[in-house]
Each structure stands twice: as structure tokens, then as C-alpha cells.
Design a protein around this motif. Structure first.
Motif, PDB file in Angstrom:
ATOM      1  N   GLN A 217       0.820  -1.292   0.036  1.00 10.80           N
ATOM      2  CA  GLN A 217       0.020   0.003   0.049  1.00 10.80           C
ATOM      3  C   GLN A 217       0.958   1.335  -0.242  1.00 10.80           C
ATOM      4  O   GLN A 217       1.782   1.345   0.728  1.00 10.80           O
ATOM      5  N   MET A 218       0.604   2.171  -0.866  1.00 10.07           N
ATOM      6  CA  MET A 218       1.310   3.544  -0.970  1.00 10.07           C
ATOM      7  C   MET A 218       0.556   4.319  -0.014  1.00 10.07           C
ATOM      8  O   MET A 218      -0.387   4.375   0.708  1.00 10.07           O
ATOM      9  N   LYS A 219       1.476   5.552   0.184  1.00 13.41           N
ATOM     10  CA  LYS A 219       1.226   6.530   1.130  1.00 13.41           C
ATOM     11  C   LYS A 219      -0.567   7.180   0.823  1.00 13.41           C
ATOM     12  O   LYS A 219      -1.018   7.738   1.703  1.00 13.41           O
ATOM     13  N   ASP A 220      -0.827   7.210  -0.689  1.00 11.76           N
ATOM     14  CA  ASP A 220      -1.883   7.727  -0.975  1.00 11.76           C
ATOM     15  C   ASP A 220      -3.180   6.903  -0.669  1.00 11.76           C
ATOM     16  O   ASP A 220      -4.236   7.101  -1.129  1.00 11.76           O
ATOM     17  N   LYS A 304      10.368   6.447   3.875  1.00 14.60           N
ATOM     18  CA  LYS A 304      10.759   7.679   4.417  1.00 14.60           C
ATOM     19  C   LYS A 304      11.342   8.592   3.325  1.00 14.60           C
ATOM     20  O   LYS A 304      11.534   9.767   3.136  1.00 14.60           O
ATOM     21  N   ARG A 305      11.747   7.872   2.132  1.00 17.17           N
ATOM     22  CA  ARG A 305      11.921   8.402   0.896  1.00 17.17           C
ATOM     23  C   ARG A 305      10.961   8.519  -0.264  1.00 17.17           C
ATOM     24  O   ARG A 305      11.223   9.065  -1.218  1.00 17.17           O
ATOM     25  N   ASN A 306       9.975   7.563   0.154  1.00 14.58           N
ATOM     26  CA  ASN A 306       8.824   7.330  -0.786  1.00 14.58           C
ATOM     27  C   ASN A 306       9.380   6.953  -2.179  1.00 14.58           C
ATOM     28  O   ASN A 306       9.151   7.364  -3.390  1.00 14.58           O
ATOM     29  N   ASP A 344      11.016   5.847  -8.013  1.00 15.17           N
ATOM     30  CA  ASP A 344      10.530   7.041  -7.096  1.00 15.17           C
ATOM     31  C   ASP A 344       9.102   7.300  -7.057  1.00 15.17           C
ATOM     32  O   ASP A 344       8.684   7.606  -8.293  1.00 15.17           O
ATOM     33  N   LEU A 345       8.542   7.074  -6.217  1.00 16.16           N
ATOM     34  CA  LEU A 345       7.038   7.126  -6.148  1.00 16.16           C
ATOM     35  C   LEU A 345       6.316   8.366  -6.154  1.00 16.16           C
ATOM     36  O   LEU A 345       5.262   8.651  -6.494  1.00 16.16           O
ATOM     37  N   ASP A 353      12.308   4.137 -17.953  1.00 11.27           N
ATOM     38  CA  ASP A 353      13.358   4.859 -17.747  1.00 11.27           C
ATOM     39  C   ASP A 353      13.682   5.661 -16.418  1.00 11.27           C
ATOM     40  O   ASP A 353      14.641   6.043 -16.002  1.00 11.27           O
ATOM     41  N   SER A 354      12.835   5.500 -15.676  1.00  8.67           N
ATOM     42  CA  SER A 354      12.639   5.993 -14.244  1.00  8.67           C
ATOM     43  C   SER A 354      13.238   5.052 -13.345  1.00  8.67           C
ATOM     44  O   SER A 354      13.652   5.408 -12.237  1.00  8.67           O
TER      45      SER A 354
END
Length: 403
Positions: A217-220, A304-306, A344-345, A353-354
Motif C-alpha cells: 500500500q502506498m502513502k495515498d 521515508k524516501r517514498n 521514485d513514487l 526509464d525512471s
């Protein structure tokens, strides 16, 4: 399970079904008590083998998930269809268990008390299928479940009581015709339905995927789900039962219900809209051709860094799934390796490419079980089944920590 900033207990699954005179036949798990001092993690006690004897043992333990009340759910990934598989794996005793054929005792989610190191229950209500990922919501009642099979289902279990998984209802996800929303279809709690949970879901017109793996689960509030894919699979039986393919799989359909999904992907599930869509499609990056995401499996999120950590479990080396620098020879399990990437979320529209590569696994191995410490300064993961032909120590399974 981290007790404080310097002490923790680490859970490590044994993904095996073989006979073992020391640990007992079948799968298993080990508990490692850790302490952080002098900038290193130390194992402070003799590793403890988890005791599954009260449940008749366990089988091919794959992913583990922590519950909000301090237990662990360990998934039995490869449910046997008869007792012949045990005999092939060297088991001596294949007698009935709990008045049922032995094979019916495996293929479930198992709950364990990590303080005592003993199994609590096989969670019958979650159904029997190729259990892989599980994510326990903070409400202590709802658990999302992934089915690592083709066809594979997206399940949800809702317990009747908080912190008690002994009774509840199993649901399967059904996508709308336009793919913009979905609904959860309740399955029965009778023995036949739970023993054949996948077929039950298909018969109710639920949506099938191609090997669902991990759930995070992501922050959102949205959930990421890895879909590993498979090179070729015939879904005729699933369609005949009434199952419907996920919308995003249509480009990978050939004639006669054949599916060719070489790279897999990461999906995103929004519980507000009940929509499941593609978050990041596997394949070769458009600009950085040395970046090829093949068959994503385990994930972890550095809050911490998402940042998302993505582990591969490549189905083969064809179609550049394994770049030249990581290819070791012919297309077989001992001649290629897997990679681990960061994403990077915070990016609104991430692409291949990310991705940033951080790990290349030893030849023939898979990296699994990634988990962060609570301060996100340490990342633990496993290296499993490396090629026995590798030079020491790269021929050994290992648990590794990156600080």
C-alpha cells in the motif's frame, strides 16, 4: 518484527516441499533474533525453526505478511493435487490428516505466533489456491490476497472479529466491462468452495490475472500489485468456467484463449473507485536499453524516501528480459540472474526509464522477502536457489541486509 530501534525478530520462509529429517517434511520458516550494535546487525540467539506440527506441517512457504496484532501469515504457494507429489519429494508418511487425504491440508494461508514460534491455525476461510502475497489492513479484519497462478484471482478476506481470522467471508474481485471500476463477489464458506476457491470465483464471472504476486500500500492509500506474467498459457478452461480476463490483458491474447505475457507488470488498485489498472508495464526502457524489467515479483516501500523497491523473478532470458551483462549462457534457470530496481513514487507518470538498478543477484538465484527496518535505514532480503555451479559463497542461499 521490530521491538525497538536496536532489536528485531526476522522471519525467513523455506520455500520447499522436500523431505527433511531434521526440520521435518515440507516447508517451514526460521525466526532470527537480531540486535543492532556497532553499526552491524548480529544474530543474538540460535535460529529458531517455526513449529508447524500442530497443523500437520506446511508446504512451500512463500511470502510472509505481518498482521496488526503481531502474528505472521505465511503462504503455502503450491497446493498439491494428490499425494503422489509428496512421494516424489521423498516423504515417507502420506497417511490421512484430520480424517482427510493429506494433500487437502496444504495450499492455505497459515498464521503463526512469532513470540512462541508456533503455528496458530491454517486460515481455512481464506481459501485454498496458490497463495502468494497478503496485505493486512489496519482495521485488523480485512486482508487482500494474491493468487500466483494463471489464471490467478485477486481475493479479499473479511474477518468477523478484529484480530481473529478463524471466521470470515472470502470475496473475489470482478472488474466492470469498461475496466473503470469493480466489485467484490462473495464466495461460499462450504468446504468444496474453499478447497476450490479459484474455480468458484471463475464460475461467478470474476476477473482473472496472470500470476499475481506481492501487494503493498502506498502513502495515498492505493495498492500496488505485481503481476509476473507467463510466456504462454491456455485460458480456455478459465473462460469455460465463466472467468473474465482483466482489461489490460487483451493485447496479450492470441487465438483460442492463448495468452503470451512475457514481461508482466505492476498494477495499481484504488479502493475508492475499485479500479485496477496498469501502474508500470514491464519490458525494455525506451531510452536506457540496459534497463529491462522482467516479471516483477516482490516489492517493498521505503516510506521515508517514498521509493518503491522492485524484485524480478524472470521466467526466462528471451526478449531481452535479462540484459547481456546479466546473461550467463543458455535459457535455463541456472544461466541467468535477476535484478532489483528502485522507483521514485513521487513521479506522476513513472516509466521504465525512471528505474534505478541497485542489485544484480548471483547466477541462477531469485531475490525475495524484502523488508525495511522501521527507520528505513536497513533493507533485509533473501537470495534463494543460486546455481550450485557458482563459486563459494555465491552458491549458497543467504539473507542479506543493506544499510
Amino acid at each position: 518484527w521490530q521491538k525497538d530501534s536496536t532489536t528485531a525478530t526476522l522471519w525467513v520462509n523455506h520455500e520447499t516441499g522436500l523431505a527433511d529429517k531434521i526440520l521435518g517434511d515440507g516447508g517451514g520458516a526460521t525466526l532470527l533474533d537480531l540486535e543492532y550494535r556497532e553499526n552491524k546487525w548480529y544474530v543474538t540467539q540460535t535460529p529458531r525453526a517455526v513449529d508447524f506440527s500442530s497443523l500437520g506441517g506446511t508446504y512451500y512457504n512463500c511470502l510472509g505478511a505481518a498482521t496488526p496484532w503481531g502474528t505472521v501469515l505465511t503462504s503455502e504457494e503450491n497446493p498439491p493435487v494428490n499425494n503422489a507429489e509428496f512421494i516424489k519429494n521423498g516423504w515417507q508418511d502420506t497417511s490421512d490428516y484430520d480424517l482427510k487425504p493429506l494433500w487437502k491440508n496444504f495450499g492455505w494461508m497459515v498464521e503463526v505466533d512469532i513470540k512462541t514460534g508456533k503455528a496458530i491455525q491454517k486460515v481455512w476461510g481464506m481459501g485454498r489456491y496458490s497463495h502468494e502475497g497478503a496485505f493486512c489492513l489496519p482495521d485488523s479484519q480485512t486482508v487482500f490476497l494474491a493468487d500466483d497462478y494463471a489464471p490467478g484471482m485477486f481475493f479479499k478476506f473479511v474477518a468477523e472479529k478484529k484480530g481473529d481470522l478463524s471466521k470470515g467471508t472470502l470475496f473475489a474481485y470482478k472488474q466492470s466491462l469498461d475496466g473503470k471500476k469493480g466489485e467484490w463477489i462473495a464466495l461460499g464458506n462450504d468446504e468444496n468452495t474453499l478447497l476450490n476457491a479459484r474455480d468458484s470465483a471463475l464460475s461467478k464471472g470474476c476477473t482473472f490475472f496472470i500470476r499475481l504476486e506481492d501487494i503493498e500500500q502506498m502513502k495515498d492509500g492505493r495498492f500496488l500489485i505485481t503481476e509476473t506474467g507467463i510466456d504462454e498459457v491456455d485460458m480456455t478452461d478459465a473462460v469455460k468456467l465463466g472467468g473474465k480476463p482483466a482489461m489490460h490483458l487483451k493485447p496479450y491474447t492470441a487465438a483460442n484463449n492463448m495468452y503470451r505475457d512475457f514481461y508482466g507488470r505492476i498494477l495499481v488498485y484504488d479502493p475508492k473507485t475499485e479500479q485496477i489498472s496498469v501502474f508500470l508495464q514491464g519490458g525494455m526502457a525506451a531510452k536506457k536499453h540496459d534497463i529491462v524489467l522482467g516479471n516483477p515479483d516482490n516489492m517493498a516501500i521505503d516510506f521515508k524516501r517514498n521509493v518503491l523497491v522492485i524484485h524480478e523473478d524472470c521466467n526466462g532470458t528471451s526478449r531481452d528480459r535479462v540484459p547481456d551483462y546479466a546473461r550467463h549462457g543458455a535459457n535455463n534457470s541456472e544461466d541467468y540472474t535477476n535484478e532489483v530496481f528502485l522507483l521514485d513514487l513521487q513521479l506522476k507518470t513513472p516509466t521504465l526509464d525512471s528505474l534505478k538498478r541497485i542489485i544484480i543477484a548471483p547466477k541462477g538465484s531469485e531475490t525475495t522477502g524484502g523488508v525495511f527496518s522501521t527507520d528505513f535505514q536497513h533493507y533485509f532480503f533473501n537470495i534463494q536457489h543460486p546455481s550450485s555451479k557458482n563459486p563459494f559463497p555465491y552458491n549458497k542461499d543467504a539473507t542479506v541486509v543493506i544499510t
